[in-house]
Design an enzyme around this catalytic site. Sequence first.
Site, PDB file in Angstrom:
ATOM      1  N   CYS A  11       0.868  -1.182   0.000  1.00  0.00           N
ATOM      2  CA  CYS A  11       0.000   0.000   0.000  1.00  0.00           C
ATOM      3  C   CYS A  11       0.904   1.230   0.000  1.00  0.00           C
ATOM      4  O   CYS A  11       2.123   1.110  -0.135  1.00  0.00           O
ATOM      5  CB  CYS A  11      -0.981  -0.015   1.179  1.00  0.00           C
ATOM      6  N   ASN A  14       2.595   1.468   4.035  1.00  0.00           N
ATOM      7  CA  ASN A  14       2.915   0.226   4.753  1.00  0.00           C
ATOM      8  C   ASN A  14       2.716   0.354   6.263  1.00  0.00           C
ATOM      9  O   ASN A  14       3.439  -0.224   7.051  1.00  0.00           O
ATOM     10  CB  ASN A  14       4.337  -0.245   4.421  1.00  0.00           C
ATOM     11  N   CYS A  16      -0.919   0.755   7.343  1.00  0.00           N
ATOM     12  CA  CYS A  16      -2.345   0.490   7.568  1.00  0.00           C
ATOM     13  C   CYS A  16      -2.784  -0.788   6.841  1.00  0.00           C
ATOM     14  O   CYS A  16      -2.851  -1.856   7.424  1.00  0.00           O
ATOM     15  CB  CYS A  16      -3.207   1.669   7.107  1.00  0.00           C
ATOM     16  N   ARG A  17      -3.066  -0.670   5.561  1.00  0.00           N
ATOM     17  CA  ARG A  17      -3.667  -1.774   4.820  1.00  0.00           C
ATOM     18  C   ARG A  17      -2.736  -2.952   4.594  1.00  0.00           C
ATOM     19  O   ARG A  17      -3.106  -4.105   4.858  1.00  0.00           O
ATOM     20  CB  ARG A  17      -4.196  -1.265   3.472  1.00  0.00           C
ATOM     21  N   SER A  18      -1.535  -2.709   4.082  1.00  0.00           N
ATOM     22  CA  SER A  18      -0.669  -3.850   3.757  1.00  0.00           C
ATOM     23  C   SER A  18      -0.183  -4.611   4.990  1.00  0.00           C
ATOM     24  O   SER A  18      -0.114  -5.844   4.941  1.00  0.00           O
ATOM     25  CB  SER A  18       0.494  -3.427   2.850  1.00  0.00           C
ATOM     26  N   ASP A 128      -8.240   3.232   2.111  1.00  0.00           N
ATOM     27  CA  ASP A 128      -7.222   3.589   3.089  1.00  0.00           C
ATOM     28  C   ASP A 128      -7.885   4.233   4.310  1.00  0.00           C
ATOM     29  O   ASP A 128      -8.461   5.313   4.203  1.00  0.00           O
ATOM     30  CB  ASP A 128      -6.231   4.561   2.451  1.00  0.00           C
TER      31      ASP A 128
END
Length: 157
Positions: A11, A14, A16-18, A128
């Site tokens: 993401c 690196n 939050c999402r990933s 996000d």
Amino acid sequence: MGDVKKVLFVCLGNICRSPIAEAVFLHLIKQRGVSEQWEVDSAALGGWHVGSLPDRRARQTLAKHSVDYDNTARQIHPNDFVEYDYIFGMDLNNISALNSEAKDVKNSKAKILLLGDSDPQGERIIRDPYYDDDSKGFEQCYQQCMRCCNAFLDQNQ
């Protein structure tokens, strides 16, 4: 036993999402007893948070679901496109940036995929949650990553 498959979640930063996707994937392969068949990591497109832990809300969401995570942010490297079998982006901007970077890498073999394409509920974009005022977006991200990673694993075992 076959070769180890390598998966990288990417993401923007690196944090939050990933990392949520990485933690969920690691949790699922452990539950399924197939950890030795996979190598898993996550990375950022940008270098703003290199060396940092995930966002506090991401860590809280993972802890709430008893999902362990101890990795720190890193930026994607050209060699990742050679080393990994699958690189998952979280949104179309991630995919565009990843495809652009992959073009400049000799011997790139990674399949660049949108993680949300595996979502059985059809939510293709993992939004996000970084700018959210609360943890609701992180919970939504976690649930979507859980659905997507489960579906991907179901198709690739």
